[in-house]
Enzyme design. Structure first.
Site, PDB file in Angstrom:
ATOM      1  N   TYR A 144      26.640  20.006  12.221  1.00 52.19           N
ATOM      2  CA  TYR A 144      26.576  21.223  11.400  1.00 52.19           C
ATOM      3  C   TYR A 144      26.461  20.855   9.921  1.00 52.19           C
ATOM      4  O   TYR A 144      25.635  21.403   9.189  1.00 52.19           O
ATOM      5  CB  TYR A 144      27.836  22.054  11.662  1.00 52.19           C
ATOM      6  CG  TYR A 144      27.847  23.431  11.059  1.00 52.19           C
ATOM      7  CD1 TYR A 144      27.212  24.506  11.687  1.00 52.19           C
ATOM      8  CD2 TYR A 144      28.522  23.688   9.860  1.00 52.19           C
ATOM      9  CE1 TYR A 144      27.245  25.783  11.143  1.00 52.19           C
ATOM     10  CE2 TYR A 144      28.560  24.962   9.304  1.00 52.19           C
ATOM     11  CZ  TYR A 144      27.925  26.009   9.951  1.00 52.19           C
ATOM     12  OH  TYR A 144      27.963  27.282   9.405  1.00 52.19           O
ATOM     13  N   SER A 193      25.810  27.086   4.058  1.00 53.76           N
ATOM     14  CA  SER A 193      27.261  27.171   4.270  1.00 53.76           C
ATOM     15  C   SER A 193      27.950  26.369   3.173  1.00 53.76           C
ATOM     16  O   SER A 193      27.304  25.510   2.532  1.00 53.76           O
ATOM     17  CB  SER A 193      27.590  26.543   5.634  1.00 53.76           C
ATOM     18  OG  SER A 193      28.980  26.333   5.781  1.00 53.76           O
TER      19      SER A 193
HETATM   20  P1  NAD Z   1      27.246  34.677  14.977  1.00 50.89           P
HETATM   21  O1  NAD Z   1      27.537  33.758  16.117  1.00 50.89           O
HETATM   22  O2  NAD Z   1      28.056  35.916  14.801  1.00 50.89           O
HETATM   23  O3  NAD Z   1      25.726  35.114  15.001  1.00 50.89           O
HETATM   24  C1  NAD Z   1      24.703  34.192  15.255  1.00 50.89           C
HETATM   25  C2  NAD Z   1      23.430  34.947  15.525  1.00 50.89           C
HETATM   26  O4  NAD Z   1      22.401  33.988  15.789  1.00 50.89           O
HETATM   27  C3  NAD Z   1      23.492  35.867  16.743  1.00 50.89           C
HETATM   28  O5  NAD Z   1      22.716  37.021  16.486  1.00 50.89           O
HETATM   29  C4  NAD Z   1      22.839  35.029  17.847  1.00 50.89           C
HETATM   30  O6  NAD Z   1      22.267  35.817  18.868  1.00 50.89           O
HETATM   31  C5  NAD Z   1      21.788  34.315  17.022  1.00 50.89           C
HETATM   32  N1  NAD Z   1      21.295  33.081  17.614  1.00 50.89           N
HETATM   33  C6  NAD Z   1      21.982  31.969  17.965  1.00 50.89           C
HETATM   34  N2  NAD Z   1      21.148  31.058  18.488  1.00 50.89           N
HETATM   35  C7  NAD Z   1      19.906  31.593  18.461  1.00 50.89           C
HETATM   36  C8  NAD Z   1      18.621  31.150  18.883  1.00 50.89           C
HETATM   37  N3  NAD Z   1      18.443  29.939  19.427  1.00 50.89           N
HETATM   38  N4  NAD Z   1      17.569  31.983  18.717  1.00 50.89           N
HETATM   39  C9  NAD Z   1      17.718  33.220  18.176  1.00 50.89           C
HETATM   40  N5  NAD Z   1      18.925  33.684  17.761  1.00 50.89           N
HETATM   41  C10 NAD Z   1      19.992  32.897  17.914  1.00 50.89           C
HETATM   42  O7  NAD Z   1      27.313  33.727  13.682  1.00 50.89           O
HETATM   43  P2  NAD Z   1      27.574  34.042  12.145  1.00 50.89           P
HETATM   44  O8  NAD Z   1      28.949  33.589  11.821  1.00 50.89           O
HETATM   45  O9  NAD Z   1      27.158  35.411  11.788  1.00 50.89           O
HETATM   46  O10 NAD Z   1      26.603  32.971  11.489  1.00 50.89           O
HETATM   47  C11 NAD Z   1      25.359  33.293  10.942  1.00 50.89           C
HETATM   48  C12 NAD Z   1      24.930  32.160  10.023  1.00 50.89           C
HETATM   49  O11 NAD Z   1      25.867  32.011   8.955  1.00 50.89           O
HETATM   50  C13 NAD Z   1      24.856  30.790  10.720  1.00 50.89           C
HETATM   51  O12 NAD Z   1      23.747  30.072  10.242  1.00 50.89           O
HETATM   52  C14 NAD Z   1      26.152  30.125  10.268  1.00 50.89           C
HETATM   53  O13 NAD Z   1      26.042  28.735  10.280  1.00 50.89           O
HETATM   54  C15 NAD Z   1      26.282  30.670   8.869  1.00 50.89           C
HETATM   55  N6  NAD Z   1      27.633  30.621   8.324  1.00 50.89           N
HETATM   56  C16 NAD Z   1      28.650  31.271   8.946  1.00 50.89           C
HETATM   57  C17 NAD Z   1      29.932  31.216   8.377  1.00 50.89           C
HETATM   58  C18 NAD Z   1      31.086  31.930   8.986  1.00 50.89           C
HETATM   59  O14 NAD Z   1      32.220  31.720   8.504  1.00 50.89           O
HETATM   60  N7  NAD Z   1      30.914  32.778   9.971  1.00 50.89           N
HETATM   61  C19 NAD Z   1      30.150  30.481   7.210  1.00 50.89           C
HETATM   62  C20 NAD Z   1      29.073  29.824   6.618  1.00 50.89           C
HETATM   63  C21 NAD Z   1      27.817  29.913   7.171  1.00 50.89           C
END
Ligand code: NAD
Length: 259
Positions: free
Chosen positions: A154, A141
């Site tokens: 985080y 991130s």
């Molecule tokens: P999201 O909440 O849409 O998706 C998260 C996914 O992880 C889902 O499929 C959920 O079922 C799965 N998950 C959560 N806990 C789990 C577990 N214990 N075991 C198995 N699966 C699990 O989130 P997102 O925004 O798509 O984020 C995905 C990644 O990107 C994360 O690592 C997040 O930190 C990172 N990220 C997101 C953003 C953003 O702006 N959305 C920015 C930077 C980084």
């Protein structure tokens, strides 16, 4: 381009992970989906990915449980033949000031966003070494590079994930295996929508206003990164052109960390 390669994408039932699974399936990969989802939605997204003509499997492994991770890797080898590409994407967010940060939230964020990747890499690497080819991509991130208030767990986890990325890159440096991190800025997914809704409620403003304020605070482009942008970056990191990118933390953040 990636015909016959097999990819595990953790947390691919939603958001960024689903975008990555789509881009890899489009590029020719067999896909192991993972994440929490009900039967109906699982069969819907499996059908969407099967359109690209490759096998799609699913593991319900909870990535905070290392025994379940081991089973997911074994299932992938059994059903799809090998593990060539591993994308550590699943993650969660909890937002509190440090003094009221619940211990359990710290533990859960570290388990999902950092410790899980230690276990997936440890168990997937032997399959990559057997194939003499592998790509490990950790979704970190902007918060892996810089900090924000109220996100102690985080930010610590994502900085740690970039450290882990560098170690694995060095341990595999002489092989045709790479390990890199991608550092997205704001992407409009359920994880971020919750933060926007919380902000609208707390500040008594509309969702549109909260959306705008969230971007204006950090992301100079004032636009969200899309899951597809990140998916295509993953596909590039799996290409031959990227074979000498090792241990990098690549930003895709609308200018967030350029400031
Ligand atoms: P999201 O909440 O849409 O998706 C998260 C996914 O992880 C889902 O499929 C959920 O079922 C799965 N998950 C959560 N806990 C789990 C577990 N214990 N075991 C198995 N699966 C699990 O989130 P997102 O925004 O798509 O984020 C995905 C990644 O990107 C994360 O690592 C997040 O930190 C990172 N990220 C997101 C953003 C953003 O702006 N959305 C920015 C930077 C980084």
């Amino acid at each position: 381009m990636l015909d016959n390669k097999t990819a595990i994408i953790t947390g691919s039932t939603s958001g960024i992970g689903y975008g990555i699974a789509t881009a890899l399936a489009r590029a020719g990969c067999k896909i192991m989906l993972n994440g929490f989802i009900d039967e109906e939605n699982l069969s819907k997204i499996k059908k969407e990915l099967e359109i690209f003509g490759n096998q799609v499997s699913y593991s319900n492994a909870d990535i905070t449980n290392h025994k379940q991770i081991q089973k997911m890797i074994e299932q992938t080898e059994r059903e799809l033949g090998s593990v060539d590409i591993l994308v550590n994407n699943a993650g969660i967010q909890r937002v509190h000031p440090i003094e009221s940060f619940p211990d359990s939230d710290w533990d859960n964020v570290l388990a999902a966003n950092l410790t899980a990747s230690f276990h997936t890499i440890k168990h997937a690497l032997p399959s990559m070494r057997k194939q003499k080819w592998g790509r490990i991509i950790n979704i970190a991130s902007a918060h892996g590079l810089v900090a924000s208030i109220n996100k102690a767990a985080y930010v610590a986890a994502k900085h740690g994930l970039i450290g882990l990325t560098k170690v694995i890159a060095l341990e595999t440096a002489k092989e045709d295996i790479t390990c890199n991190a991608i550092c997205p800025g704001w992407v409009l997914t359920p994880l971020v929508q919750k933060q926007i809704n919380d902000r609208a409620l707390l500040e008594k403003i509309s969702i549109d206003q909260a959306n705008h304020d969230l971007l204006a605070e950090k992301q100079p482009s004032l636009q969200f990164v899309s899951p597809n942008h990140i998916g295509e970056m993953v596909v590039f990191l799996c290409s031959d052109a990227a074979s000498q990118i090792k241990g990098s933390a690549l930003s895709i953040d609308g200018g967030w960390t350029a400031q």
